[in-house]
Design a protein around this motif. Structure first.
Motif, PDB file in Angstrom:
ATOM      1  N   PHE A 107       0.844  -1.196   0.000  1.00  0.00           N
ATOM      2  CA  PHE A 107       0.000   0.000   0.000  1.00  0.00           C
ATOM      3  C   PHE A 107       0.879   1.246   0.000  1.00  0.00           C
ATOM      4  N   ASP A 108       1.486   1.507  -1.145  1.00  0.00           N
ATOM      5  CA  ASP A 108       2.465   2.584  -1.241  1.00  0.00           C
ATOM      6  C   ASP A 108       2.399   3.229  -2.624  1.00  0.00           C
ATOM      7  N   LEU A 109       2.258   4.549  -2.652  1.00  0.00           N
ATOM      8  CA  LEU A 109       2.226   5.274  -3.917  1.00  0.00           C
ATOM      9  C   LEU A 109       3.485   6.119  -4.134  1.00  0.00           C
ATOM     10  N   SER A 110       4.514   5.903  -3.327  1.00  0.00           N
ATOM     11  CA  SER A 110       5.708   6.752  -3.395  1.00  0.00           C
ATOM     12  C   SER A 110       6.392   6.680  -4.756  1.00  0.00           C
ATOM     13  N   PHE A 111       6.206   5.583  -5.485  1.00  0.00           N
ATOM     14  CA  PHE A 111       6.838   5.448  -6.800  1.00  0.00           C
ATOM     15  C   PHE A 111       6.342   6.499  -7.792  1.00  0.00           C
ATOM     16  N   LEU A 112       5.191   7.108  -7.498  1.00  0.00           N
ATOM     17  CA  LEU A 112       4.650   8.116  -8.404  1.00  0.00           C
ATOM     18  C   LEU A 112       5.527   9.363  -8.493  1.00  0.00           C
ATOM     19  N   LYS A 113       6.364   9.563  -7.481  1.00  0.00           N
ATOM     20  CA  LYS A 113       7.219  10.765  -7.493  1.00  0.00           C
ATOM     21  C   LYS A 113       8.209  10.732  -8.641  1.00  0.00           C
ATOM     22  N   ASP A 114       8.522   9.544  -9.130  1.00  0.00           N
ATOM     23  CA  ASP A 114       9.487   9.419 -10.218  1.00  0.00           C
ATOM     24  C   ASP A 114       8.832   9.368 -11.596  1.00  0.00           C
ATOM     25  N   LEU A 115       7.521   9.408 -11.629  1.00  0.00           N
ATOM     26  CA  LEU A 115       6.802   9.387 -12.898  1.00  0.00           C
ATOM     27  C   LEU A 115       6.468  10.804 -13.354  1.00  0.00           C
ATOM     28  N   SER A 116       6.260  10.976 -14.635  1.00  0.00           N
ATOM     29  CA  SER A 116       5.786  12.256 -15.139  1.00  0.00           C
ATOM     30  C   SER A 116       4.348  12.472 -14.697  1.00  0.00           C
ATOM     31  N   VAL A 117       3.892  13.706 -14.785  1.00  0.00           N
ATOM     32  CA  VAL A 117       2.498  13.998 -14.444  1.00  0.00           C
ATOM     33  C   VAL A 117       1.567  13.156 -15.301  1.00  0.00           C
ATOM     34  N   GLU A 118       1.853  13.066 -16.585  1.00  0.00           N
ATOM     35  CA  GLU A 118       0.996  12.317 -17.507  1.00  0.00           C
ATOM     36  C   GLU A 118       0.930  10.843 -17.110  1.00  0.00           C
ATOM     37  N   ASP A 119       2.078  10.242 -16.781  1.00  0.00           N
ATOM     38  CA  ASP A 119       2.087   8.825 -16.403  1.00  0.00           C
ATOM     39  C   ASP A 119       1.437   8.609 -15.045  1.00  0.00           C
ATOM     40  N   GLY A 120       1.621   9.572 -14.142  1.00  0.00           N
ATOM     41  CA  GLY A 120       0.984   9.472 -12.838  1.00  0.00           C
ATOM     42  C   GLY A 120      -0.531   9.509 -12.950  1.00  0.00           C
ATOM     43  N   ILE A 121      -1.036  10.403 -13.776  1.00  0.00           N
ATOM     44  CA  ILE A 121      -2.481  10.501 -13.992  1.00  0.00           C
ATOM     45  C   ILE A 121      -3.006   9.232 -14.665  1.00  0.00           C
ATOM     46  N   LYS A 122      -2.254   8.728 -15.630  1.00  0.00           N
ATOM     47  CA  LYS A 122      -2.665   7.503 -16.328  1.00  0.00           C
ATOM     48  C   LYS A 122      -2.775   6.341 -15.341  1.00  0.00           C
ATOM     49  N   PHE A 123      -1.804   6.223 -14.435  1.00  0.00           N
ATOM     50  CA  PHE A 123      -1.845   5.134 -13.452  1.00  0.00           C
ATOM     51  C   PHE A 123      -3.036   5.304 -12.501  1.00  0.00           C
ATOM     52  N   LEU A 124      -3.190   6.477 -11.949  1.00  0.00           N
ATOM     53  CA  LEU A 124      -4.233   6.697 -10.937  1.00  0.00           C
ATOM     54  C   LEU A 124      -5.634   6.551 -11.518  1.00  0.00           C
ATOM     55  N   THR A 125      -5.840   7.043 -12.731  1.00  0.00           N
ATOM     56  CA  THR A 125      -7.170   6.958 -13.325  1.00  0.00           C
ATOM     57  C   THR A 125      -7.497   5.556 -13.845  1.00  0.00           C
ATOM     58  N   SER A 126      -6.546   4.633 -13.723  1.00  0.00           N
ATOM     59  CA  SER A 126      -6.834   3.242 -14.087  1.00  0.00           C
ATOM     60  C   SER A 126      -7.695   2.567 -13.026  1.00  0.00           C
ATOM     61  N   PHE A 127      -7.790   3.172 -11.842  1.00  0.00           N
ATOM     62  CA  PHE A 127      -8.634   2.637 -10.769  1.00  0.00           C
ATOM     63  C   PHE A 127     -10.053   3.175 -10.916  1.00  0.00           C
ATOM     64  N   LYS A 128     -11.025   2.333 -10.724  1.00  0.00           N
ATOM     65  CA  LYS A 128     -12.417   2.734 -10.830  1.00  0.00           C
ATOM     66  C   LYS A 128     -12.742   3.783  -9.767  1.00  0.00           C
ATOM     67  N   GLY A 129     -13.391   4.863 -10.198  1.00  0.00           N
ATOM     68  CA  GLY A 129     -13.773   5.914  -9.258  1.00  0.00           C
ATOM     69  C   GLY A 129     -12.732   7.004  -9.099  1.00  0.00           C
ATOM     70  N   VAL A 130     -11.609   6.885  -9.800  1.00  0.00           N
ATOM     71  CA  VAL A 130     -10.566   7.909  -9.739  1.00  0.00           C
ATOM     72  C   VAL A 130     -10.536   8.651 -11.070  1.00  0.00           C
ATOM     73  N   GLY A 131     -10.976   9.915 -11.043  1.00  0.00           N
ATOM     74  CA  GLY A 131     -10.990  10.727 -12.249  1.00  0.00           C
ATOM     75  C   GLY A 131      -9.827  11.688 -12.301  1.00  0.00           C
ATOM     76  N   LEU A 132      -9.866  12.585 -13.261  1.00  0.00           N
ATOM     77  CA  LEU A 132      -8.773  13.540 -13.456  1.00  0.00           C
ATOM     78  C   LEU A 132      -8.546  14.428 -12.239  1.00  0.00           C
ATOM     79  N   LYS A 133      -9.648  14.936 -11.640  1.00  0.00           N
ATOM     80  CA  LYS A 133      -9.491  15.828 -10.493  1.00  0.00           C
ATOM     81  C   LYS A 133      -8.840  15.102  -9.327  1.00  0.00           C
ATOM     82  N   THR A 134      -9.321  13.886  -9.038  1.00  0.00           N
ATOM     83  CA  THR A 134      -8.767  13.110  -7.923  1.00  0.00           C
ATOM     84  C   THR A 134      -7.296  12.792  -8.162  1.00  0.00           C
ATOM     85  N   ALA A 135      -6.972  12.350  -9.371  1.00  0.00           N
ATOM     86  CA  ALA A 135      -5.576  12.035  -9.693  1.00  0.00           C
ATOM     87  C   ALA A 135      -4.703  13.273  -9.569  1.00  0.00           C
ATOM     88  N   GLY A 136      -5.187  14.399 -10.068  1.00  0.00           N
ATOM     89  CA  GLY A 136      -4.427  15.642  -9.980  1.00  0.00           C
ATOM     90  C   GLY A 136      -4.188  16.067  -8.540  1.00  0.00           C
TER      91      GLY A 136
END
Length: 247
Positions: A107-136
């Motif tokens: 249960f760790d999202l720390s790896f997102l710090k090394d991703l670009s904004v675009e890749d971070g949003i792509k990963f987060l919005t792959s979960f149901k119920g997570v949209g652009l605003k939530t990912a941002g």
């Protein structure tokens, strides 16, 4: 940069400066990004005060992510009931945690710090119920990345003042992202939310006390200026409370 973009960036700087003078906007210490993700899910379709109560109840009942992921859905629902849509949100949170552990072993999202904004949003919005605003919000509040989440307040205001001409918050997110001046994402985001609650309301905006009246392109601003010229700005704690600064 094209001339129009330069003008819009300058206008956004002026808006940010005006709102920073009007409201207290201080960057808090960053919290666990997974807590921010869960809190943002809880904030959907409710106000920040109720979603904060739901988040506190959830953390008191389930102090670690493992116990939350293994909890019975009905227990999660009871803990977050105050925030509304408890059944839907409980299922999303539980499923998200289970899926995250399957994909990344914990249960760790720390790896997102090394991703670009675009890749971070792509990963987060792959979960149901997570949209652009939530990912941002996760990337901005959890990692201090240069991303500009757009809610209904921000969408309304940026259209009124003439920064964008869009029909949805999602369209505004993509249209305005490249225009936000460097290092202003957090201050402009939180300032506009407070501004939308206290002054630039959906109904009966307080144009008579608006600090950005002169640069605003809202076609009804003269009408509302006369109507609200003697109104005082209500800056109570509920209007200024930003959930993700308190997680």
């Amino acid at each position: 940069m094209v001339k129009d973009e330069a003008k819009l960036r300058n206008k956004l700087r002026k808006i940010s400066d005006a709102l920073s003078k009007l409201f207290e906007i201080k960057r808090r210490e960053k919290s666990d990004p997974l807590d921010i993700l869960i809190a943002t899910i809880l904030s959907q379709n409710t106000n920040d005060l109720n979603s904060h109560k739901a988040f506190k109840n959830l953390k008191d009942k389930f102090p670690d992510f493992e116990s939350l992921a293994n909890a019975d859905l009905r227990e999660i629902e009871r803990a977050i009931k105050v925030g509304g849509l408890a059944r839907q949100k409980a299922k999303r949170i539980k499923n998200l945690l289970i899926e995250l552990k399957k994909k990344h072993g914990g249960f760790d999202l720390s790896f997102l710090k090394d991703l670009s904004v675009e890749d971070g949003i792509k990963f987060l919005t792959s979960f149901k119920g997570v949209g652009l605003k939530t990912a941002g919000c996760v990337l901005l509040f959890g990692f201090d990345k240069e991303v500009f989440p757009v809610d209904t307040h921000i969408h309304r205001i940026l259209n009124r003042v003439g920064i964008v001409k869009t029909k949805t918050p999602e369209e505004t997110f993509f249209a305005v992202g490249k225009l936000i001046p460097d290092k202003l994402s957090y201050h402009l985001h939180t300032g506009l939310i407070k501004f939308g609650r206290a002054i630039c309301k959906a109904r009966d905006p307080l144009c008579g006390v608006c600090p950005i009246y002169k640069i605003c392109e809202f076609e009804m601003k003269s009408f509302y200026k006369k109507k609200t010229k003697d109104v005082e700005v209500n800056k109570n704690s509920a209007l200024e409370f930003i959930l993700l600064d308190e997680v």
